[in-house]
Design a protein around this motif. Structure first.
Motif, short mmCIF file in Angstrom:
data_model
loop_
_atom_site.label_atom_id
_atom_site.label_comp_id
_atom_site.label_asym_id
_atom_site.label_seq_id
_atom_site.Cartn_x
_atom_site.Cartn_y
_atom_site.Cartn_z
N TRP A 26 0.84 -1.21 0.00
CA TRP A 26 0.00 0.00 0.00
C TRP A 26 0.87 1.26 0.00
O TRP A 26 0.62 2.19 -0.74
CB TRP A 26 -0.90 0.02 1.24
N MET B 185 0.77 3.74 -3.34
CA MET B 185 0.14 5.06 -3.18
C MET B 185 0.96 6.17 -3.84
O MET B 185 0.42 7.21 -4.22
CB MET B 185 -0.08 5.37 -1.70
N ILE C 6 -8.08 6.36 -9.54
CA ILE C 6 -9.22 5.68 -8.91
C ILE C 6 -8.90 4.20 -8.70
O ILE C 6 -9.21 3.63 -7.64
CB ILE C 6 -10.50 5.85 -9.77
N ASN D 155 -8.78 4.26 -4.81
CA ASN D 155 -10.06 3.77 -4.31
C ASN D 155 -10.14 2.26 -4.25
O ASN D 155 -10.56 1.69 -3.25
CB ASN D 155 -11.21 4.30 -5.18
N PHE D 156 -9.76 1.60 -5.38
CA PHE D 156 -9.95 0.17 -5.46
C PHE D 156 -8.89 -0.61 -4.68
O PHE D 156 -9.22 -1.52 -3.91
CB PHE D 156 -9.96 -0.27 -6.93
N CYS E 1 -6.48 0.74 -2.44
CA CYS E 1 -6.19 1.23 -1.09
C CYS E 1 -7.44 1.67 -0.31
O CYS E 1 -7.34 1.97 0.88
CB CYS E 1 -5.20 2.39 -1.15
N GLY E 2 -8.58 1.78 -0.96
CA GLY E 2 -9.81 2.12 -0.26
C GLY E 2 -9.95 3.59 0.11
O GLY E 2 -10.80 3.96 0.91
N LEU E 3 -9.09 4.45 -0.47
CA LEU E 3 -9.14 5.88 -0.13
C LEU E 3 -9.55 6.68 -1.36
O LEU E 3 -9.10 6.42 -2.46
CB LEU E 3 -7.76 6.35 0.35
N SER E 4 -10.40 7.68 -1.15
CA SER E 4 -10.91 8.47 -2.27
C SER E 4 -9.82 9.35 -2.87
O SER E 4 -9.27 10.22 -2.19
CB SER E 4 -12.07 9.34 -1.80
N ILE E 5 -9.54 9.13 -4.16
CA ILE E 5 -8.54 9.96 -4.83
C ILE E 5 -9.08 11.38 -5.00
O ILE E 5 -8.33 12.35 -5.02
CB ILE E 5 -8.10 9.34 -6.19
N GLY E 6 -10.42 11.49 -5.09
CA GLY E 6 -11.04 12.81 -5.22
C GLY E 6 -10.82 13.65 -3.97
O GLY E 6 -10.47 14.82 -4.05
N TRP E 7 -10.99 13.00 -2.80
CA TRP E 7 -10.70 13.71 -1.55
C TRP E 7 -9.24 14.12 -1.51
O TRP E 7 -8.89 15.24 -1.18
CB TRP E 7 -10.99 12.82 -0.33
N ARG F 250 -4.30 5.99 8.93
CA ARG F 250 -5.01 5.49 7.76
C ARG F 250 -6.50 5.32 8.02
O ARG F 250 -7.31 5.50 7.11
CB ARG F 250 -4.39 4.16 7.33
N TYR G 142 -9.89 6.83 5.75
CA TYR G 142 -11.15 6.21 5.29
C TYR G 142 -12.31 7.14 5.57
O TYR G 142 -13.17 7.39 4.72
CB TYR G 142 -11.43 4.90 6.04
N SER H 236 -12.30 10.15 3.38
CA SER H 236 -12.65 9.78 2.00
C SER H 236 -14.16 9.73 1.82
O SER H 236 -14.70 10.31 0.88
CB SER H 236 -12.08 8.40 1.66
N HIS I 83 -15.80 13.04 2.02
CA HIS I 83 -15.64 13.79 0.77
C HIS I 83 -16.63 13.32 -0.29
O HIS I 83 -17.30 14.12 -0.93
CB HIS I 83 -14.22 13.64 0.24
N GLU J 109 -15.71 6.44 -8.29
CA GLU J 109 -14.98 6.36 -7.02
C GLU J 109 -15.74 5.56 -5.97
O GLU J 109 -15.16 4.73 -5.26
CB GLU J 109 -14.75 7.78 -6.48
N ALA K 63 -15.58 1.89 -6.79
CA ALA K 63 -14.25 1.34 -6.51
C ALA K 63 -14.04 1.16 -5.00
O ALA K 63 -13.48 0.16 -4.56
CB ALA K 63 -13.17 2.24 -7.10
N CYS K 64 -14.51 2.13 -4.21
CA CYS K 64 -14.37 2.04 -2.76
C CYS K 64 -15.19 0.88 -2.20
O CYS K 64 -14.74 0.18 -1.28
CB CYS K 64 -14.80 3.34 -2.09
N TYR L 92 -13.43 -2.28 -2.79
CA TYR L 92 -12.34 -2.42 -1.82
C TYR L 92 -12.87 -2.98 -0.51
O TYR L 92 -12.30 -3.91 0.06
CB TYR L 92 -11.66 -1.07 -1.59
#
Lengths: 298, 244
Positions: free
Chosen positions: A203, A207, A230, A234-235, A237-243, B47, B51, B54, B57, B76, B79-80, B83
């Motif tokens: 991860w 990233m 994304i 997102n897929f 790592c589970g974190l929003s790239i938009g944020w 981390r 989450y 994210s 947002h 997004e 995809a989340c 995950y």
């Protein structure tokens, strides 16, 4: 602001279509209202009525004071008040070996500060230290730095530093796959803790590529880089790239500014809109008249 | 949780998180005393906070819903969700035995990203947080508030390009594998203009961040002493600072 650093030339050309005027001569930045910049109507100070608003505190280049948002006093306001206090306690002792803030080295510091003025002084001291260490803030010096930086950017562009060498990413992908394989193998043999460490390192490594994609720094194509972002952010790592992009853009815009902090500092779109509006207004370009012209042209 | 600038002493309002107020209260009074020691433990669980941010947002008005980028948000979210299904359901719930193993796996995998969290704070928390006003050139501000991490070329992968943080801040769109070469040009630029090019070793950098956290703790102590003294005596006499 350095638009030409943050956006590719292709986009800046689109930006030009919205240009409604050009400033002749040198440009001086204003303190935006959200940071305490004071603007008055031109009629209030007896100027031309064509100018809707006039900025009062155009860059006070030599004396930098903290903005009044966090506390109500600037150092100028503070000084007479402090001087007026007669019972000044002189102290040269240090607290546990660190520097005790000394607003005036000669008189020492005083204990009767309220939180706001103490904070103002501590912030002001940090500013003074930077002012002493870095090139002068006068307009000429700073303009020269800006011109040299523009030349450097031209060189960066011309010498192909923006070209991405994709073979470098092949190596990256190889490393990511190796780490992911290690995670799966360890998981298969039920070495759960070791497997978790491998996943964590995977991860951490992947990233970085999401970071590159967030900056459109891989293919320089918005759609492709967004999809990469994304997929990884997102897929995987589970974190929003938009944020991430939203807060990271601000982080790049006003680096290390505590008064506008997000997770790691910064400002808002609202700030930008206000800033732009005031810059336009103060330069005698009336949006109203422009709108009028547009509607009559139609 | 952490205070990197004395400006936070009088509660600061974030203009990013919809006016979220960093209130300076008794909790802050307490945590700021130990921020030097809580730094690494908090960074280990950072981390989980990501989450939360994210999803906040994705649910907020800030994520773009219109225009050519409107497809981004649903993609997004999808995809989340994938995950969550893969990691939390298939891996944690279905594959790893319930109980201790699953909990440890969750914690350890999230804590192992610590180097990245440390790296991010290293580049900026040790640097200046002052605002020198609107005349300051973009380049000078970036160089003043950012620190590079010194590292040999073979170790570049570990820092993922972020070790050339100053170069990256001056030219954010330059691909990361070009940053090492470009840093030479930036150094020349710094020499020409007389701006300090800040660079620290990884260990030095950690010391710098911890030092900054300690410095702010000390300032908070002085502040507290001033208030206590004024409240207790109502006078301007000097208390013995050695007792602090």
């Amino acid at each position: 602001m350095c638009n030409w650093i943050l956006h590719p030339r292709r986009l800046l050309k689109i930006d030009d279509r919205f240009r409604i005027g050009l400033i002749e001569g040198e440009w001086t930045n204003f303190v935006p209202p959200i940071q305490g910049g004071i603007f008055r109507r031109a009629v209030e100070i007896g100027g031309e009525t064509k100018t809707p608003l006039v900025n009062d505190n155009t860059s006070n280049a030599t004396s930098v004071t903290r903005r009044p948002q966090a506390a109500s006093c600037t150092s100028e306001e503070l000084e007479p008040e402090l001087v007026a206090t007669e019972q000044t306690a002189v102290c040269s002792e240090k607290v546990e070996g660190t520097d005790v803030p000394e607003p005036q080295a000669t008189t020492g510091w005083k204990l009767e500060y309220d939180p706001d003025s103490y904070t103002a002084i501590a912030v002001q001291q940090a500013i003074d230290a930077d002012v002493a260490k870095y090139p002068s803030l006068d307009a000429d010096t700073q303009r020269e730095i800006a011109i040299k930086f523009r030349a450097l950017h031209q060189r960066v562009h011309d010498e192909g530093y923006y070209q991405c060498t994709f073979s470098n990413y092949a190596t990256e992908i190889g490393r990511y796959l190796a780490l992911f394989g290690l995670f799966l193998t360890l998981l298969h043999y039920e070495w759960y803790i070791c497997s978790a460490v491998a996943l964590g390192i995977f991860w951490q490594q992947i990233m970085f590529t999401a970071h590159d994609a967030g900056h459109c720094g891989i293919t320089h194509n918005y759609v492709i880089d967004s999809l990469i972002g994304i997929f990884i952010g997102n897929f995987v790592c589970g974190l929003s790239i938009g944020w991430w992009k939203s807060s990271h853009n601000v982080h790049h815009f006003v680096t290390n500014d505590p008064v506008s902090p997000n997770s790691r500092q910064y400002t808002s779109r609202c700030w930008l809109i206000k800033y732009c509006r005031y810059t336009i207004q103060t330069h005698r370009i009336s949006l109203c008249s422009l709108r009028h012209q547009l509607s009559s042209a139609r | 949780m952490f205070t990197t600038s004395p400006a936070f002493f009088s509660s600061v309002k974030s203009s990013y998180y919809n006016g979220f107020q960093f209130i300076w209260n008794s909790v802050a009074d307490f945590t700021v005393q130990y921020q030097k020691y809580t730094y690494y433990p908090i960074m280990m669980v950072a981390r989980f906070n990501l989450y939360y941010l994210s999803w906040l947002h994705l649910a907020s008005a800030r994520s773009i819903k219109r225009g050519t980028a409107a497809w981004i948000r649903p993609t997004e979210v999808l995809a989340c969700l994938c995950y969550i299904y893969l990691f939390f359901y298939l891996l944690l719930w279905k594959t790893i035995p319930h109980g201790k193993d699953a909990w440890l796996f969750l914690l350890v995998s999230h804590m192992a990203t610590l180097p990245l969290q440390i790296q991010i704070t290293l580049s900026h928390w040790g640097a200046s947080t002052s605002d020198l006003g609107p005349t300051e050139a973009f380049a000078q501000r970036q160089l003043r508030t950012t620190v590079d991490v010194a590292c040999p070329e073979w170790l570049d992968f570990f820092h993922g390009g972020l070790q050339f943080q100053t170069v990256h801040h001056l030219f954010p769109r330059v691909p990361r594998h070009n940053l090492r070469k470009l840093s030479v040009l930036v150094r020349n630029f710094c020499e020409e203009t007389g701006i300090d090019y800040q660079i620290l070793g990884f260990v030095e950098g950690n010391h710098s961040v911890l030092g900054k956290l300690q410095h702010i703790t000390d300032q908070a102590k002085i502040l507290a002493a001033c208030q206590k003294h004024m409240a207790a005596t109502g006078s301007m006499n000097l208390p013995n600072l050695a007792e602090l």
